[in-house]
Design a protein around this motif. Structure first.
Motif, PDB file in Angstrom:
ATOM      1  N   GLY A 118      89.706 -23.805  95.015  1.00  0.00           N
ATOM      2  CA  GLY A 118      89.822 -22.527  95.708  1.00  0.00           C
ATOM      3  C   GLY A 118      90.103 -22.710  97.183  1.00  0.00           C
ATOM      4  O   GLY A 118      89.828 -21.814  97.966  1.00  0.00           O
ATOM      5  N   VAL A 119      90.647 -23.875  97.561  1.00  0.00           N
ATOM      6  CA  VAL A 119      90.802 -24.168  98.985  1.00  0.00           C
ATOM      7  C   VAL A 119      91.576 -23.119  99.753  1.00  0.00           C
ATOM      8  O   VAL A 119      91.230 -22.811 100.881  1.00  0.00           O
ATOM      9  CB  VAL A 119      91.466 -25.537  99.270  1.00  0.00           C
ATOM     10  N   VAL A 120      92.617 -22.579  99.141  1.00  0.00           N
ATOM     11  CA  VAL A 120      93.462 -21.649  99.899  1.00  0.00           C
ATOM     12  C   VAL A 120      92.660 -20.422 100.332  1.00  0.00           C
ATOM     13  O   VAL A 120      92.562 -20.137 101.529  1.00  0.00           O
ATOM     14  CB  VAL A 120      94.728 -21.285  99.108  1.00  0.00           C
ATOM     15  N   PRO A 121      92.042 -19.688  99.387  1.00  0.00           N
ATOM     16  CA  PRO A 121      91.252 -18.533  99.828  1.00  0.00           C
ATOM     17  C   PRO A 121      90.011 -18.928 100.629  1.00  0.00           C
ATOM     18  O   PRO A 121      89.666 -18.227 101.586  1.00  0.00           O
ATOM     19  CB  PRO A 121      90.808 -17.859  98.529  1.00  0.00           C
TER      20      PRO A 121
ATOM     21  N   GLY B  56      82.751 -20.469  95.465  1.00  0.00           N
ATOM     22  CA  GLY B  56      83.327 -21.064  94.269  1.00  0.00           C
ATOM     23  C   GLY B  56      84.128 -20.070  93.458  1.00  0.00           C
ATOM     24  O   GLY B  56      85.349 -20.182  93.330  1.00  0.00           O
ATOM     25  N   LEU B  57      83.426 -19.083  92.956  1.00  0.00           N
ATOM     26  CA  LEU B  57      84.058 -18.146  92.033  1.00  0.00           C
ATOM     27  C   LEU B  57      85.083 -17.254  92.724  1.00  0.00           C
ATOM     28  O   LEU B  57      86.227 -17.146  92.292  1.00  0.00           O
ATOM     29  CB  LEU B  57      82.970 -17.286  91.377  1.00  0.00           C
ATOM     30  N   PHE B  58      84.663 -16.627  93.821  1.00  0.00           N
ATOM     31  CA  PHE B  58      85.587 -15.734  94.507  1.00  0.00           C
ATOM     32  C   PHE B  58      86.878 -16.445  94.919  1.00  0.00           C
ATOM     33  O   PHE B  58      87.964 -15.969  94.605  1.00  0.00           O
ATOM     34  CB  PHE B  58      84.923 -15.065  95.721  1.00  0.00           C
ATOM     35  N   PRO B  59      86.777 -17.595  95.589  1.00  0.00           N
ATOM     36  CA  PRO B  59      88.020 -18.267  95.967  1.00  0.00           C
ATOM     37  C   PRO B  59      88.897 -18.593  94.765  1.00  0.00           C
ATOM     38  O   PRO B  59      90.120 -18.449  94.827  1.00  0.00           O
ATOM     39  CB  PRO B  59      87.536 -19.549  96.649  1.00  0.00           C
ATOM     40  N   GLY B  64      94.128 -16.787  92.294  1.00  0.00           N
ATOM     41  CA  GLY B  64      95.022 -16.170  91.328  1.00  0.00           C
ATOM     42  C   GLY B  64      95.801 -15.016  91.960  1.00  0.00           C
ATOM     43  O   GLY B  64      97.002 -14.864  91.730  1.00  0.00           O
ATOM     44  N   TRP B  65      95.132 -14.245  92.770  1.00  0.00           N
ATOM     45  CA  TRP B  65      95.768 -13.115  93.452  1.00  0.00           C
ATOM     46  C   TRP B  65      96.839 -13.610  94.431  1.00  0.00           C
ATOM     47  O   TRP B  65      97.963 -13.124  94.443  1.00  0.00           O
ATOM     48  CB  TRP B  65      94.690 -12.311  94.178  1.00  0.00           C
TER      49      TRP B  65
END
Lengths: 271, 329, 434
Positions: A118-121, B56-59, B64-65
């Motif tokens: 999830g690095v980008v967000p 973790g989950l949110f990112p 995906g968005w």
């Protein structure tokens, strides 16, 4: 039991030498000057340049700052992981509440989720908070880990006699007092090990600090990579940097290597 | 244990002292304590879940968005493009090359590693003098940061003026083109991984070995099996679950490998021909060098699916082996 | 037990040492300007400015001088290792809208891509600095509406550095005037002399096809993108022509030593007789001197094939996100004034882009002992004047050039491709850029 043959000792000696050789080699190169690698023969004994190279490294990259950053980040993260994991592990191991089973399964399942994807967000979140380049951006995501929770749950399940908790409760102790006076002391050995492993893992971590901190306010590994990325790669300096950055952990290893060994072995038995 | 607690919580497994008769004072405290008992556990586990949700989950979901948009690192969100980013990634050759490299490095760094770890563990399992010292010696590389490991080995593996090629030449072999040759570069990078983790895994396997009942070996020895046969007939089968555990954990880490290939040369992009560009390096390059967060996010999701895929395969194999074991015994 | 106590002691004392040393250097912690306002308690308002540079700008002493002359201003120097990393860090902080330094160094190869985000930078236009630089230096950072995005620092006018000893052994002239005459003219001529040389020597003619590529592509306007911003890299016949020419010379004619620029092997090769010439922008002198320490025979010839050329050179910009734009602009203006750039040149050999600096006696009279006492000041002034224009580069220049350098490396260094197959890969890489 019979003592093993010389062959076993020979094999192990070879492995240990092999483990030490790269470090020895970097010290060797780091103690000469830039031209050492292009000589006809490789050096066999250390030269006298190590301190000078070390000084240059400290000048070239923000070494002290990086060391301080690494100490701050690793210590904070380890302390926090130990505390929150023990708390959660205690709950899972010794307290009864609805959905505790499925929730524990969920925790274990998240260990398989590579959160750094999830690095980008995550980076965008840090940017929104104005944390890019700040240590908080590295500390906060590491405050508690699934592995830590799992590890402490495993340990506390068998380490704390339920009677002890009940006795404390009967005496009128609140839940948190019970945790503090019964759970926490019992967790100490496992907590130490968790702290050690978290410390080493945080200290050696590169990808996320590299992305979110950048070269301005680096941790040690991030500072270290700057040595290689320069136009003028002087290997005696690069490897002096590698040695310098490794020294703190070697010291830690000298003090706590025994605990690391038994930590790995205990973790494995329980898997 | 108070009255309030016993009504909400299921009975404890071990019998505690009997509850004291309830006095009015106790009653009030009991109610407060009931809240305490009921909610404290959730409070204790909350930090993990909150943190996981946020970091973790949110990112992961938000990735995906982002992946469905044109998304520039500096300009931010752009047009909604549907699956275009995924299509662009999957139809380009770069992704598949990075994928192959990642798997190749992974295989090269797990198969020999486990074999070596088994061998070392077997040696450590003997009745050694100074046991702990040997174990520590084997574990030493674990405390060296991957970046430092990579710096050291990149130097050893230098094409023209590196120690390893010099040694090869001394014994009359051709120097290996560690950076040019795709396979050789994978071997070099896998070596860095193996250096750091072999000892660690050997200790995990050693622990499992020590849990094997000794009389199995004694029985086998009486039956005339030599050490080699004992190893294959007893040690390896008994260790299988642990070996699989080691493989699973190294899968999750191995498929995201970044540090070692990043440091293998001074550019950090994985070679002029993507010889050793891994998926995570590709992701980094898309997002942080080319500024294309949309495509980088698509790669992140694909990598996630790949890891999940590998995980499922691992799980199925584990289960099959477990049931096969069950039938045998 | 005794020994473990000893180790505790060691650990404790080294931690204490670390803490002490860090505390000493604490003045330049917390450098970012946005939290620096309250640090100067008591003595009026203290302004903290941070300056981000990469490689060598030669600003160390200058910044101290500025602090001394401007009480109340504290300057922190943030040095990134390479231009690539500085670029990535700057992109990061622009995207995050925080974390950029008050002054950010920017290299000519990627300054254009940042022109796409004019709002992220302060306008530095000021009558006071008009005419300070070469026109082409300023044009590259001037936006259509007249906004000036950066102040020029240095430029990289190119000469040819050569090994006189290897020249002599191969029967070529060694005197720098004669060498300049020998190499005067086109790239064909340079390659022809090279063929002569390699026929009589074990060394290669030059270090790397990638370096040659930089020299040649920097003489072409709109190489990869046309004036309208369309990517034409794969179809531009000029690009393909020099690609073929470089690889023909490097691989077929074996003129290249086949080294990857800046690799460990490249660095180490300076200690051996691997090649005889190098394209040599001013900033390269320091690199050669560092890598080739102890090697005798290096010299500089006042010549460059195909006319003048520049490789590298930088600007100072002021990101709009800073809190002290005015003070930052003042400092940037001061740093890029001719007097200061001459001092930077003395410190690190970065060649000034300021017209007035070219008349400086310090510059004109400077010589370089490592390069056989060559009058490097005069030589690079001549080389700078030979430059008629800086090639126009588009916003995707950096990415495309990286792909092309890869293509060349595959043939010249890795030898995993021939020129044709490597070009095909380049074409698809450019297509993937979109």
């Amino acid at each position: 039991m019979r003592r093993p043959s010389w062959f076993v000792y020979g094999l192990l000696a070879a492995v240990v030498l092999g483990s030490m050789f790269p470090l020895w080699w970097s010290f060797l190169i780091a103690s000469h000057d830039a031209t050492v690698l292009s000589r006809e023969r490789f050096p066999l004994i250390p030269g006298g340049n190590f301190l000078r190279n070390a000084a240059t490294v400290i000048d070239t990259v923000p070494f002290w700052r990086a060391t301080m950053n690494s100490i701050i980040v690793s210590t904070t993260v380890s302390a926090s992981v130990v505390f929150f994991s023990t708390l959660a592990g205690y709950a899972f191991a010794k307290l009864r509440f609805r959905f505790s089973g499925p929730l524990l399964v969920f925790v274990i399942a998240t260990m398989a989720v590579p959160t750094q994807l999830g690095v980008v967000p995550l980076y965008q979140v840090m940017a929104k908070l104005g944390w890019t380049g700040e240590l908080t951006a590295v500390i906060v995501p590491g405050l508690v880990t699934a592995f830590g929770v799992f590890w402490m749950t495993q340990y506390l399940t068998q380490a704390v006699p339920t009677e002890l908790i009940e006795a404390a409760r009967v005496d009128g102790a609140s839940m948190i007092r019970t945790f503090w006076h019964v759970g926490l002391p019992a967790a100490r050995p496992a907590a130490w090990m968790l702290g050690l492993f978290t410390f080493v893992a945080t200290w050696t971590n590169f990808f996320w600090p590299f992305i979110v901190l950048g070269p301005r306010n680096p941790t040690l590994p991030v500072a270290l990579q700057q040595l290689q990325a320069a136009h003028f790669v002087d290997y005696s300096l690069v490897l002096a940097g590698a040695v310098l950055a490794t020294i703190p952990l070697i010291l830690l290893f000298a003090v706590a290597g025994r605990q690391l060994v038994s930590g790995i072995m205990q973790g494995a038995v329980k898997q | 244990m108070t009255v309030g607690a016993t009504t909400t919580a299921p009975p404890a497994t071990t019998a505690g002292p009997l509850p004291a008769p309830a006095s009015p004072k106790r009653e009030r405290r009991g109610r407060r304590s009931g809240v305490d008992v009921r909610f404290s556990p959730y409070l204790y586990i909350a930090p993990f879940f909150v943190l996981f949700a946020v970091t973790g989950l949110f990112p992961l979901l938000y990735t995906g968005w982002v992946a469905l948009h044109d998304w520039d690192q500096i300009m931010g969100q752009g047009e909604f493009v549907g699956l275009d980013n995924f299509v662009a990634v999957l139809t380009g050759s770069a992704f598949w090359r990075a994928f192959t490299n990642t798997v190749s490095i992974f295989v090269l760094s797990s198969v020999p590693q486990i074999a070596a770890a088994l061998l070392i563990a077997t040696a450590l399992d003997r009745n050694l003098r100074a046991k702990t010292l040997w174990r520590m010696g084997v574990l030493l590389p674990y405390v060296v940061a991957p970046v430092a490991v990579a710096l050291i080995f990149s130097n050893l593996f230098a094409d023209r003026f590196g120690l390893i090629n010099a040694l090869l030449e001394t014994v009359g072999l051709e120097p290996v083109r560690w950076h040019s040759d795709r396979f050789a570069s994978h071997v070099a990078i896998a070596t860095m991984v193996n250096f750091r983790w072999t000892g660690y895994n050997a200790l995990i396997l050693l622990a499992a070995m020590q849990a094997v009942p000794r009389d199995l070996y004694e029985q086998a020895a009486i039956d005339g099996a030599n050490a080699w046969r004992q190893f294959w007939a007893i040690t390896v089968p008994m260790l299988r679950p642990t070996i699989i555990f080691v493989i699973i954990t190294s899968t999750i880490g191995g498929l995201q490998i970044f540090d070692e290939p990043r440091m293998f040369d001074q550019y950090g992009r994985g070679g002029a021909d993507q010889q050793w560009q891994t998926l995570t390096i590709y992701l980094y390059e898309l997002g942080w060098t080319r500024s294309d967060f949309g495509m980088a996010s698509a790669v992140a999701w694909l990598l996630f699916l790949i890891i999940v895929g590998f995980g499922i395969v691992n799980y199925l194999i584990t289960r099959r082996i477990a049931t096969a074991e069950g039938k045998k015994s | 037990m005794q020994s473990s106590k000893h180790i505790y002691y060691l650990l404790a004392s080294s931690t204490a040492l670390t803490l002490a040393l860090t505390a000493c250097g604490d003045g330049d912690n917390g450098a970012s300007a946005d939290d620096g306002d309250d640090t100067g308690s008591g003595s009026g308002r203290q302004i903290e400015l941070s300056v981000a540079t990469f490689n060598e700008f030669g600003y160390e002493e200058l910044l101290k001088e500025y602090e001394a002359d401007n009480p109340g201003i504290k300057v922190t120097h943030v040095k990134a290792d390479t231009a690539d990393n500085a670029r990535a860090a700057l992109r990061n902080s622009l995207g995050a809208n925080s974390g950029a330094s008050d002054i950010e160094g920017m290299e000519v190869d990627w300054v254009v891509e940042f022109k796409q985000y004019p709002d992220k930078f302060a306008d530095l236009a000021d009558p006071e600095v008009e005419g300070r630089w070469f026109d082409w230096k300023t044009e590259a950072v001037t936006l259509e509406d007249g906004k000036l995005m950066g102040y020029g620092t240095d430029i990289g006018p190119e000469a040819i550095c050569y090994r006189a000893d290897l020249f002599e052994a191969a029967g070529l002239p060694t005197d720098r005037e004669e060498v300049a005459e020998l190499l005067e003219g086109s790239w064909e001529n340079y390659f022809e002399v090279g063929k002569d040389f390699v026929a009589n020597s074990d060394a290669a003619w030059y270090d790397s096809a990638g370096a040659l590529w930089q020299g040649m592509i920097n003489q072409i306007d709109y190489a990869y993108e046309d004036a309208d911003g369309n990517i034409v890299a794969a179809s531009n016949p000029e690009v393909r022509a020099i690609y073929d020419q470089v690889l023909q010379a490097s691989v077929e004619d074996e003129l290249s030593a086949g080294l990857a620029l800046w690799s460990p092997d490249y660095t180490a090769s300076f200690q051996k007789d691997e090649f005889a010439t190098m394209l040599c922008p001013g900033w390269m002198l320091g690199i050669i001197e560092g890598n080739a320490a102890g090697v005798e025979g290096w010299d500089v010839a006042n010549v460059f094939p195909g006319g003048g050329g520049v490789w590298g050179g930088s600007y100072l910009t002021v990101p709009a996100q800073g809190d002290n734009i005015e003070e930052a602009t003042k400092l940037a203006k001061w740093l890029t004034a001719p007097e200061q750039q001459v001092k930077a040149f003395e410190a690190k050999g970065t060649f000034p882009s300021q017209l007035e600096a070219l008349d400086s006696d310090v510059l004109l009279e400077s010589t370089n002992a490592f390069f056989n006492d060559a009058p490097t000041g005069q030589i690079f002034v001549d080389r700078a004047e030979a430059v008629k224009a800086q090639p126009v580069k588009g916003p995707r220049y950096f990415d495309i050039n990286t792909a092309l350098q890869d293509a060349i490396t595959r043939v010249d260094v890795d030898q995993t491709d021939d020129p044709e197959s490597s070009w095909a890969k380049f074409v698809s890489a450019v297509e993937a850029l979109g």
